[in-house]
Enzyme design. Structure first.
Site, PDB file in Angstrom:
ATOM      1  N   ASP A 112       3.931 -23.973  57.945  1.00  0.00           N
ATOM      2  CA  ASP A 112       3.548 -25.362  58.177  1.00  0.00           C
ATOM      3  C   ASP A 112       4.254 -26.221  57.137  1.00  0.00           C
ATOM      4  O   ASP A 112       4.050 -26.024  55.936  1.00  0.00           O
ATOM      5  CB  ASP A 112       2.032 -25.531  58.039  1.00  0.00           C
ATOM      6  CG  ASP A 112       1.254 -24.704  59.061  1.00  0.00           C
ATOM      7  OD1 ASP A 112       1.803 -24.443  60.148  1.00  0.00           O
ATOM      8  OD2 ASP A 112       0.111 -24.313  58.758  1.00  0.00           O
ATOM      9  N   HIS A 153       4.142 -27.117  62.506  1.00  0.00           N
ATOM     10  CA  HIS A 153       4.097 -25.652  62.614  1.00  0.00           C
ATOM     11  C   HIS A 153       5.364 -25.085  63.275  1.00  0.00           C
ATOM     12  O   HIS A 153       5.797 -25.567  64.315  1.00  0.00           O
ATOM     13  CB  HIS A 153       2.864 -25.231  63.427  1.00  0.00           C
ATOM     14  CG  HIS A 153       2.780 -23.753  63.672  1.00  0.00           C
ATOM     15  ND1 HIS A 153       1.866 -22.936  63.038  1.00  0.00           N
ATOM     16  CD2 HIS A 153       3.520 -22.938  64.469  1.00  0.00           C
ATOM     17  CE1 HIS A 153       2.047 -21.690  63.449  1.00  0.00           C
ATOM     18  NE2 HIS A 153       3.052 -21.659  64.322  1.00  0.00           N
ATOM     19  N   HIS A 191       0.837 -16.828  61.742  1.00  0.00           N
ATOM     20  CA  HIS A 191       0.657 -16.939  60.287  1.00  0.00           C
ATOM     21  C   HIS A 191       0.188 -15.601  59.710  1.00  0.00           C
ATOM     22  O   HIS A 191       0.560 -15.239  58.596  1.00  0.00           O
ATOM     23  CB  HIS A 191      -0.398 -18.000  59.960  1.00  0.00           C
ATOM     24  CG  HIS A 191       0.103 -19.416  60.047  1.00  0.00           C
ATOM     25  ND1 HIS A 191       0.997 -19.948  59.153  1.00  0.00           N
ATOM     26  CD2 HIS A 191      -0.182 -20.417  60.918  1.00  0.00           C
ATOM     27  CE1 HIS A 191       1.243 -21.217  59.461  1.00  0.00           C
ATOM     28  NE2 HIS A 191       0.540 -21.523  60.541  1.00  0.00           N
ATOM     29  N   GLU A 244       1.609 -29.042  67.408  1.00  0.00           N
ATOM     30  CA  GLU A 244       1.565 -29.312  65.963  1.00  0.00           C
ATOM     31  C   GLU A 244       2.982 -29.539  65.456  1.00  0.00           C
ATOM     32  O   GLU A 244       3.763 -28.597  65.382  1.00  0.00           O
ATOM     33  CB  GLU A 244       0.963 -28.114  65.195  1.00  0.00           C
ATOM     34  CG  GLU A 244      -0.468 -27.776  65.579  1.00  0.00           C
ATOM     35  CD  GLU A 244      -0.998 -26.552  64.820  1.00  0.00           C
ATOM     36  OE1 GLU A 244      -0.221 -25.915  64.066  1.00  0.00           O
ATOM     37  OE2 GLU A 244      -2.177 -26.237  64.986  1.00  0.00           O
TER      38      GLU A 244
HETATM   39 ZN   LIG Z   1       0.648 -23.394  61.380  1.00  0.00          ZN
END
Ligand SMILES: [Zn+2]
Length: 465
Positions: free
Chosen positions: A373, A433, A366, A430
């Site tokens: 995300d 992500h 990021h 995740e």
């Molecule tokens: Zn993320």
């Protein structure tokens, strides 16, 4: 993703029984590239060095490195495929060709694909993913120095090219030519201290000018950008003894100077890296920047506005996902994209668990503007249910989690499929992500694109959370 990885064991002819050789095979289009790593036994090293050979036709360099590393230990990583310098592959019926030392930045990939064959987004994606994997195989995050091994053909690529008036003069900050030496045998470095040390030992040495060097996508340009000390040991084909002598001198200089890499953090995006406002790329994204509200794991506002930035190539890629979802009556809701390092530090203080938050000492994807995300919304902008909430730090967020109603798992799969189809790389822990391929081309940035202070609720003079 297109760069498929298979573990396999290959015999390494120059290694002895004590040397541990591992090989990983990568598929780029229809070509297979083996990345062969040999660990020569060593005593404790003051600096972590990776010796690397990316051109499969430069045998002298690999032999010379073997001669030296068998004595002192170390790690040698080689690309092997056809014995040729260039890698040829076919993708979707089109023939492509690359120089594997021109793949580490977007501009370099475009130039090498265009010069040797033709550029296309899918070809760029598989090459970018391979470059990321190659750097991972080098354990690049733990390396203090990269030593690249190269051979050249007499009088074509020489140290003299970098001297004032030479064809590559603008790439060099300093040049030290050994009087009467063979100009084909020289060092090309990014570290001023190593430049001095090698010149003092009587070698021809070039110091790269990180500010003016042409962005050809080579490992030296990339290392210069990332702040990783890099040394190219360049010798004429067949100069095995000369190259081994150069390597021994280099190893002595490294032991003396002990260069250590740190994490290069930049306050402004470098050339070829632009942070763009997602709403300006495609106004149909639903933006829900959770960190601009108090509804996030820190409980405080980290961003001053519900605006999300991404590095331009990742933003364009996300817009292509959005376009393909539109045909299914769906769209993307975006929770986060580029994240300033200061925000990463705030998240880490609340959740210092590397499964869910990247350690700011290493930097997150990021922070490079290359991770996003997202979740799915229907045509009315309503979120589709997923197996867990966004930023829920539990097993229910893992891609391997299957103990959920079928429609929720199907929604997760629809999102994964749409993102993967445009080259995005998922994260096993995740579901929301994704990394853009080629993320390693961009440095960790502590920029603030908002034009207003981060942490809007912090009192003046108060430390950031
Ligand atoms: Zn993320």
């Amino acid at each position: 993703m297109a760069a498929v990885m298979v573990a396999l064991a290959l015999p390494m002819p120059s290694a002895t029984a004590d040397d541990a050789t591992t090989a990983r095979s990568f598929v780029v289009g229809d070509a297979r590239i083996d990345v062969v790593a040999t660990a020569f036994p060593s005593t404790a090293e003051p600096v972590e060095v990776a010796f690397v050979s990316v051109h499969d036709d430069e045998e002298t360099a690999v032999e010379a490195a073997g001669d030296v590393l068998r004595d002192r230990g170390g790690r040698l990583v080689e690309l092997r495929h056809t014995g040729n310098r260039e890698v040829a592959f076919r993708l979707g019926g089109t023939a492509h060709r690359i120089d594997p030392n021109r793949i580490f930045t977007p501009a370099g990939r475009r130039a090498t694909l265009t010069a040797l064959s033709e550029w296309s987004q899918p070809a760029d994606d598989v090459v970018a993913a391979f470059a990321d994997e190659l750097l991972s195989t080098l354990a690049i995050d733990d390396v203090d120095v990269i030593v690249a091994l190269h051979n050249n053909t007499p009088d074509r690529y020489t140290a003299a090219n970098y001297a004032p008036g030479g064809s590559l003069a603008t790439d060099a900050a300093r040049v030290s030519l050994r009087p009467g030496g063979d100009a084909d045998d020289f060092f090309f470095v990014t570290d001023p201290g190593l430049f001095d040390a090698l010149a003092d030992r009587g070698h021809s040495v070039i110091l790269q000018n990180d500010a003016t060097v042409a962005d050809d996508g080579s490992l030296s340009v990339w290392c210069g950008r990332m702040g990783i000390p890099y040394v190219n040991v360049e010798a004429e084909h067949g100069h095995r003894a000369e190259q081994a002598k150069m390597l021994r001198d280099l190893v002595a200089c490294l032991a003396e100077r002990r260069p250590k890499r740190g994490l290069r953090i930049v306050a402004t995006p470098p050339s070829g890296c632009e942070l763009v406002d997602l709403a300006e790329i495609d106004a149909s994204f639903v933006l829900d920047n959770r960190y601009a509200t108090t509804d996030n794991v820190t409980g405080i506002r980290l961003y001053p506005a519900n605006t999300i930035y991404l590095e331009r190539s990742a933003a364009d890629r996300l817009a292509r996902v959005q376009a393909s979802l539109r045909g299914q009556g769906l769209g993307l809701k975006v929770f986060d994209g580029y994240r300033p390092l200061a925000v990463q530090k705030a998240l880490w203080r609340v959740k210092p668990d590397p499964r869910y938050v990247a350690d700011p000492a290493k930097g997150s994807r990021h922070n490079r503007g290359s991770a996003v995300d997202v979740t799915l919304v229907d045509a009315e902008g309503r979120e589709l249910p997923m197996p867990s909430a966004f930023d829920e730090f539990s097993e229910r967020s893992h891609l391997a989690f299957v103990d959920a109603p079928g429609d929720l798992l199907a929604n997760r799969e629809t999102l994964q499929k749409a993102m993967r189809a445009e080259g995005f790389i998922p994260l096993p822990t995740e579901w929301w992500h994704f990394d853009a391929p080629g993320w390693r081309a961009f440095p960790v940035m502590d920029a603030n694109p908002y034009g207003r202070p981060l942490f809007p609720d912090a009192k003046p003079g108060e430390a950031t959370p």
